[in-house]
Design a protein around this motif. Sequence first.
Motif, PDB file in Angstrom:
ATOM      1  N   GLY A 209      40.611   4.204 -19.443  1.00 18.80           N
ATOM      2  CA  GLY A 209      40.809   3.646 -18.113  1.00 18.80           C
ATOM      3  C   GLY A 209      41.026   4.639 -16.996  1.00 18.80           C
ATOM      4  N   ASN A 210      41.010   5.934 -17.284  1.00 19.29           N
ATOM      5  CA  ASN A 210      41.107   6.918 -16.210  1.00 19.29           C
ATOM      6  C   ASN A 210      39.843   6.860 -15.363  1.00 19.29           C
ATOM      7  OD1 ASN A 210      43.620   8.085 -17.137  1.00 19.29           O
ATOM      8  ND2 ASN A 210      42.424   9.057 -18.763  1.00 19.29           N
ATOM      9  N   ARG A 211      40.005   6.896 -14.040  1.00 20.04           N
ATOM     10  CA  ARG A 211      38.857   6.732 -13.150  1.00 20.04           C
ATOM     11  C   ARG A 211      38.490   8.056 -12.488  1.00 20.04           C
ATOM     12  NH1 ARG A 211      39.829   2.206 -11.633  1.00 20.04           N
ATOM     13  NH2 ARG A 211      38.086   1.134 -12.613  1.00 20.04           N
ATOM     14  N   TYR A 212      37.187   8.240 -12.279  1.00 20.71           N
ATOM     15  CA  TYR A 212      36.665   9.471 -11.695  1.00 20.71           C
ATOM     16  C   TYR A 212      35.621   9.131 -10.636  1.00 20.71           C
ATOM     17  CZ  TYR A 212      38.738  11.381 -15.931  1.00 20.71           C
ATOM     18  OH  TYR A 212      39.625  11.709 -16.935  1.00 20.71           O
ATOM     19  N   ALA A 213      35.438  10.059  -9.710  1.00 19.28           N
ATOM     20  CA  ALA A 213      34.348   9.970  -8.742  1.00 19.28           C
ATOM     21  C   ALA A 213      33.315  11.026  -9.105  1.00 19.28           C
ATOM     22  CB  ALA A 213      34.868  10.202  -7.329  1.00 19.28           C
ATOM     23  N   LEU A 214      32.060  10.610  -9.218  1.00 21.24           N
ATOM     24  CA  LEU A 214      30.953  11.501  -9.536  1.00 21.24           C
ATOM     25  C   LEU A 214      30.039  11.583  -8.327  1.00 21.24           C
ATOM     26  CD1 LEU A 214      31.939  10.133 -12.278  1.00 21.24           C
ATOM     27  CD2 LEU A 214      29.712  10.772 -13.196  1.00 21.24           C
ATOM     28  N   ASN A 215      29.586  12.782  -8.029  1.00 17.19           N
ATOM     29  CA  ASN A 215      28.815  13.021  -6.808  1.00 17.19           C
ATOM     30  C   ASN A 215      27.683  13.991  -7.140  1.00 17.19           C
ATOM     31  OD1 ASN A 215      27.960  13.468  -4.188  1.00 17.19           O
ATOM     32  ND2 ASN A 215      29.627  14.865  -3.699  1.00 17.19           N
ATOM     33  N   ALA A 216      26.436  13.602  -6.847  1.00 18.58           N
ATOM     34  CA  ALA A 216      25.293  14.440  -7.224  1.00 18.58           C
ATOM     35  C   ALA A 216      24.214  14.405  -6.154  1.00 18.58           C
ATOM     36  CB  ALA A 216      24.707  13.973  -8.555  1.00 18.58           C
TER      37      ALA A 216
END
Length: 318
Positions: A209-216
Amino acid sequence: MTFSPYELMQQAVDIVGDSPHPTNKIAATIAGKDKDGKDFSLSRTNFWPEEIREKIGAETKIGNSSGTVHAETACILSAPVTESAALFVTDPPCPNCMKNIAEARIKTLYIDHKGFDKDWAQRNEDNFEHMSMRIAEHAGISVYEIWRKEEKLVPILEVSKGYAPVIEKPLQLESHEGDISSEVFLEFIKRKDHADEPFAMAFAHDSVGNRYALNATPHPAIGYTSKSMDKPEGKYSFILQPINRLIMSAARYGFQIDADYLYSSRVPTARELVNMVGAGITTIHIGDREDSRDENGPEALKQLQDAETIKVLPCTKV
C-alpha cells in the motif's frame, strides 16, 4: 530458479498453442524473485485484450497498431516484479518488445532455437539483428539460443559482468504520502517542469500500500543517448514513449498503477494505448488533446473511446 532454463522454456512452448492469434502464435515465460525473495515463474501468450477483441474486433487495427499485446510484454505486465528477471520466448522479440524488456530491467533472454526457423522470424530477421540485438547489447541483456531437448545453450550475446548501461533520462520516482484525489494528482503534475517536453505521470502503489509518483519523458532505449542512437530500421524507433516507460517501470518495481491516476501531456501513441488496455488501465488524463506524436494516436484514441474501452478523464492543460 526453481526450474532449469530448459524447463522454463518448455513452459512457454507448452502454451504457445493457446495463443488466439491465427497465424503468429508466440509464448513467453518470465522467471525471477519477488519482493520477498521467493522464486516465481509464469507464462503468457500474445493476446487481444478482451475489451479490444469484443468491442472492436481482432481484425481491426488500433490506429497503426495491431490490437494484440505481445507475449513478452504480457509476461512483464503479469509478473510480480521484473528487476533482474529472465525471459524465455518461443520467437525472436521485435524491437518494441526489446525496448520494453530493457525498460523492465530484465537481464537475460532465452530464445527457443526453433523460433529462428519460423516464417515470421525469417521475414523479420533484419529487425531482430539490426535493432532488437542492438537494443539488447546497449541495455546489457545477455541473449541465448536454447535447445530444450539437447539441454544446450548457444550464446548470441553475453554481456560483461559489471556492465552498467547509460540512462539518459532516468525515470523519476518519489514516495507520496497522504490522501489522493484528482485535485492532488493534478497539482502534483503542475509542480513538474519538463521544458515543454512530452511526459507522463502516474500514482502507483506497492503490495503493502505504499504510494509513489512515477514521472517519465520519451527517451532512447536503455543504454543509448540521443547522440549515440543507431539509425532506425523500417517502422521501428529506438525511442520508448512515456506511457510505455511508466507501465514497464511499474512492473520493474512491482507496483500497480492506480486506475484513475495516469496522466499524459499529449495523446499517447497507438501502441501505448494498446499496452495500456492490456495492463488493465482504461482511464487517463490527457493534457493537450490537440498534441500527439503522429496522427495514429488520436485515431486510436477515438476508436477506443467510441468503443467505450478507454475513458478520458476531465483535465486542464498542464
